[in-house]
Structure formats: C-alpha cells, structure tokens
Enzyme design. Structure first.
Site, PDB file in Angstrom:
ATOM      1  CG  HIS A 275      -2.162   0.939   1.027  1.00 32.90           C
ATOM      2  ND1 HIS A 275      -2.323   1.655  -0.072  1.00 32.90           N
ATOM      3  CD2 HIS A 275      -3.566   0.600   1.547  1.00 32.90           C
ATOM      4  CE1 HIS A 275      -3.519   2.239   0.098  1.00 32.90           C
ATOM      5  NE2 HIS A 275      -4.313   1.566   1.309  1.00 32.90           N
ATOM      6  CE1 TYR A 389      -8.274   5.611   6.999  1.00 34.06           C
ATOM      7  CE2 TYR A 389      -7.224   6.484   8.886  1.00 34.06           C
ATOM      8  CZ  TYR A 389      -7.058   6.093   7.501  1.00 34.06           C
ATOM      9  OH  TYR A 389      -6.037   6.408   6.850  1.00 34.06           O
ATOM     10  CB  THR A 402      -6.501   8.667   1.084  1.00 39.07           C
ATOM     11  OG1 THR A 402      -5.509   8.147   1.917  1.00 39.07           O
ATOM     12  CG2 THR A 402      -6.526   7.534  -0.055  1.00 39.07           C
TER      13      THR A 402
END
Length: 560
Positions: A275, A389, A402
C-alpha cells in the site's frame, strides 16, 4: 512552517512525502497490517477460467497496459460528475483541442476533473525494500522480466524484448506451461516467509542474504515487472478466497512487490498489493483495464496447446544460498506467520433486505447509514463508541493520496444511544437523527474530496513538529488525540464492475477491517479481525442495526 513548506513544494502535494514516509516507517509486517486484497470477477466465458489460460491472458493484458502507460497512450483517468453528458465521444473530441495549459480549467466548467495518475509509475518493477527504521521503494524501469512463484519456488523469464515490446504471446503461454509442469516441491526453507516478518528483522536478514552471495537472485525478485503467483488449491468459498488473497500460504507471495497477481488452481484471480506506493483507486483502474482486455480480447483460447520448443531454456529457476543463520531466520518468520494466521478471522456478510435504491429514495446517504450501523454494532458488543476511519481519494489533486472521513461524531453518538433504547423515542425523532447523521456525513465526504479534511493536515503538522526539538504542540499529547488515532473500525467502500469483492486488514491489533459493496437491493460486507472478538456477535449486531435503521426509515417502530 507547513505553509512555508507547501509554498516551496509546488511540484508536489505537501502531504505526498509525509504520507509515503509514514507508511515506510511502519515496522509491522505489511501482510497482516497494510496490504489490500482485491478479487477479480470470473471471466464471463467459463471455459476461460482455466489456470494456464487465464494466467496467460491476464499477463498479456498487464503488459499491454504497461506499454500503453510508458508510451503515453493510456487514456487519462477522468472523473465525470455527469457522465451521461460528458463521458461521450463528442466531448472527448472537443476537449482534445484545448491547449494543455487551459484544458483542466475548461473541463472543470463542465464538471469534468482529470485525476492524478502519477502512482502508475510505481505499479511496475517496484518493491518495498526493508531498511532499519524506515523502508524505501525501488523502481527499475529497465527490468524486462516477470517473476512467477509456484510452490514457494521462484522462476523468471523476460516478457519484454530489448526494445521494450512484448515477446510473442506463444512464448509467454509456453513459459507458464513449463512452470506449471515443474514438479519441484515446496523448499524446506521457503524464502518468501521473510516478507511476512517485522521490518527491522527482515532488513537484517535481507542484508545477510546479500552478504551470502544472493545479490543477483534477490535483484531479479525485487525488480521484476510484477509477481505472478500460481497457487495449487482451488477456491472453496469466498471466505477462503479472502484468506488466499490477503495472506495466502506465506510461501507463495512476495509481499514487498508493488502487486502480486494470484491465480488459483480453478482460475480465480485476485490482486494483493503493497500500500505504501499507491492507493485503491489506482489499482481499480488497472484491474478494470486488465479485466476488460483479457476477457474481450483474450490472447489465447482454452485447450490451445502452446509450443514447447525453447520454453525450458527461456525460464530460469532462481536458487538462493542459505546458511544456518538464514535458515533459522526463515523458520522463525514462518512460525510468526503461522501464529498470525491462527488469530486471523474472516466473515462475509450479505444483507439482502434493502440496499442503495431504498436508502436514496428516503433521502439518506447509503455510506452514512452503513457507517452508523458499524457504530451501533460495535456499541452493542463492546459498550463504547468506536473511533472509525474511512479513506477518501484526493486524486483530483496533483500527487493526491487520501483524506480520512471520520464518521464518529456527536450526531452519530446521539443516534447510537437513541437506538439502544428506541422505546423512549418516537419513530419521527429516530428518523430525524438518521437524517442529521446523513447530512453531516455527506458534508464530511465533500470536505475530504476537496482536500479540506483535517486528518492529513494534523499528520503533516505532527511530523513536521517532530523534526524540531521541543516543538511538539500539546494537542498531540492529549488523550483525545490518542483515542482519535486508535481506529477500532477501518472501513473501505469498494465499487467497480470488475471487482468480485475485496478485503482490508484492521489498522490496530484490536480493531476490525471492513470492505463493503453497496448494490441496488443488497449490501455485502467482508469483515476481518486479528483479535479475540467474537466476529459472529459483531456480524449479527450489524444485521440487527441495519434492520432497525430500515424499519425506522419505513416509519415503523423497532420491535423490542
């Protein structure tokens, strides 16, 4: 200080390096903490879901995508607010005549917004290298080879020629056929387990590998265009498929690669991606292109027999020199991985009573109601309001990553508590609370999409302050800040016709990771956790919470 930094970084976003470094600085293994799993839909032509056929077709389509990106012919990623008006041939033909310096401004007049595509650079030939304290990314665009893992063994062969064009499709087909026919067993000490180890320990073992004469082999693994994982087991159900795509068997993935393409024995396909370099939006665009190309223009057909001449010589099996210390390191990594697997739980939930159509008819945001249901379910099993979240893409900005949507609020707390004792409130009052939560949640989404959220701003301020001695403001020592960042519920709303389903890991040890998909008349949840939660209790509480929300929206009383 942050404003000054931003003004002198016009080439990028102020958060880009901060966010990347925060990921690379994390010391937990990505496999159980950060990596994301995304499953492709099956090929609509059932006979094309055979492992060799689909592996060949998808590999060819990935190389086609790579070539389009590197030659500048990949169609831009564009957000159309009103696609029925602007996602048309007429609009595209017209907008291409606008000068480059004005095209974005002109497009915005029509509610068309180009998205940042810089992450595609890291999509190929990239690995996360373990280093003490902070990892780093390695990208080598000169690489021309594919890495294939099968039974924990490593194979490579070139899929690009010296001029950057793809080799013959028949060669790719033959090479993969050759690898699938190799009967080499799983090694006694499978090297891939090392990528499931804690980062500092893995950094030490990687250096030991280099010192023991494995420089060339390790370089081939780390610079490969991507990693293709050919698994031996078929998929039995979607929960098992979640486990396969998130952590597999430990020995047949290189979790540090930008992405692993996983093909099971029955041709089920999924992506596991690291990620730090990129976000889900980038991967979903990539998956859409690969799926469409591999199904609409397949390179090979089922039962097509590849040529065998030259295939054994083109494929090279990598060998690694392991001393006793490295073998002990692999054995420890394997034991730690096995322990992580034993504590990991997956539950797929399908809520089929209502979906997007009904909620929108009631003037309610589906995303808001789902987040509220998470809060209600968590309160029911734990007796507390959970910090939550949900990531939201800021790819409309240069080098955007993001922003965080924080669904937990005063409004959601009031609603959760009211729904615990519904008999004390009129149905109209409960419905009004739902509407307030929806309105507030939609405002959070709008702020996040426009880069007006607070979460990344606070992160950048904290990291910047930490570089200055005795400069950390008191807010970062406040207990509320600690609670805010201990996110019990990490959720991800996924939507793509290419996607069968997906899964995310929890981001705290005692939390939940939830990927969800909203259809017109149903909602699917894929829930993961790495703790002693009774996941069955949470899923039942989630169903009940959604049912109660639906009942109230229909103007009915909640049954006691």
């Amino acid at each position: 200080m942050l404003v000054f930094h931003d003004q002198h970084s016009q080439h990028t976003s102020y958060i880009s390096d901060v966010w990347l470094n925060s990921y690379l600085g994390r010391r937990h293994p990505p496999v159980f903490n950060m990596n994301v799993g995304l499953a492709f839909q099956p090929d609509p032509k059932a006979e094309y879901n055979e492992q060799l056929t689909r592996a060949t077709n998808m590999t060819v389509s990935i190389v086609r995508f790579l070539r389009a990106f590197r030659t500048g012919t990949l169609e831009p990623e564009v957000l159309h607010i009103y696609p029925e008006k602007t996602d048309t041939k007429f609009f595209k033909n017209g907008i291409c005549w606008i000068p480059k310096s004005f095209v974005c401004h002109v497009a915005s007049v029509f509610n068309v917004y180009p998205m940042d595509m810089s992450q595609n650079f890291r999509l190929f030939s990239t690995s996360r290298l373990p280093k003490l304290a902070q990892d780093k990314l390695l990208t080598d665009e000169r690489a021309k080879h594919l890495l294939v893992l099968r039974n924990g063994n490593f194979y490579i062969f070139n899929i690009l020629q010296s001029d950057g064009t793809m080799i013959q499709i028949s060669e790719i087909h033959a090479n993969l056929k050759h690898i699938l026919s190799d009967e080499s067993p799983v090694p006694d000490f499978p090297l891939a387990y090392l990528t499931t180890e804690k980062r500092d320990r893995w950094a030490q073992l990687r250096q030991a590998l280099l010192d023991n004469g494995n420089q060339e082999a390790l370089k081939k693994v780390e610079t490969a265009i991507f990693s293709l994982c050919l698994d031996e087991l078929p998929v039995q159900d979607l929960e098992q498929f979640t486990q396969i795509m998130l952590y597999g068997n430990g020995h047949n993935r290189w979790y540090d690669k930008s992405f692993n393409l996983i093909l099971t024995k029955d041709g089920s396909a999924a992506i596991n991606f690291e990620h730090s370099w990129g976000d889900v939006l980038t991967m979903l665009r990539f998956m859409k292109e690969v799926f469409q190309d591999s199904t609409e223009a397949p390179a090979v057909r089922p039962q097509e027999v590849p040529p065998t001449a030259g295939a054994p010589g083109a494929v090279k099996k990598l060998d690694f020199h392991l001393n006793d210390s490295l073998k002990a390191g692999i054995a420890t990594a394997r034991a730690n991985y096995d322990m992580g697997v034993r504590t990991f739980l997956v539950k797929l939930v399908q809520f089929q009573k209502e979906g997007k159509r009904f909620l929108k008819q009631e003037g309610i945001s589906p995303d808001a109601m789902i987040q509220l249901a998470f809060q209600m379910a968590f309160f029911k099993i734990k007796g507390q309001i959970a910090a939550s979240y949900e990531p939201c893409s800021t790819a409309a900005y240069k080098h955007g990553r993001t922003e965080v949507i924080r669904p937990t609020s005063i409004h959601s707390k009031d609603c959760v508590l009211a729904f615990q004792r519904p008999s004390r409130h009129a149905v109209a009052e409960l419905k009004d609370l739902l509407l307030r939560c929806s309105t507030y949640h939609v405002s959070l989404i709008r702020e996040a999409v426009r880069g007006q959220g607070f979460d990344r701003h606070l992160l950048a301020l904290r990291i910047l302050a930490e570089t200055k001695k005795n400069c950390l403001p008191n807010i970062f020592f406040d207990s509320a800040y600690g609670q805010l960042n201990h996110t019990f519920i990490f959720s991800r709303h996924l939507f793509s016709p290419t996607l069968k389903f997906g899964a995310s890991m929890p981001i705290v040890p005692d939390g939940l990771g939830i990927a969800y998909f909203v259809q017109d008349d149903s909602i699917t949840f894929n829930i993961t956790c790495c703790t002693d939660y009774n996941i069955q209790d949470f899923t039942q509480a989630l169903r009940t919470s959604l049912e109660n929300i639906i009942v109230v929206l229909k103007g009915e009383s909640i049954a006691q």
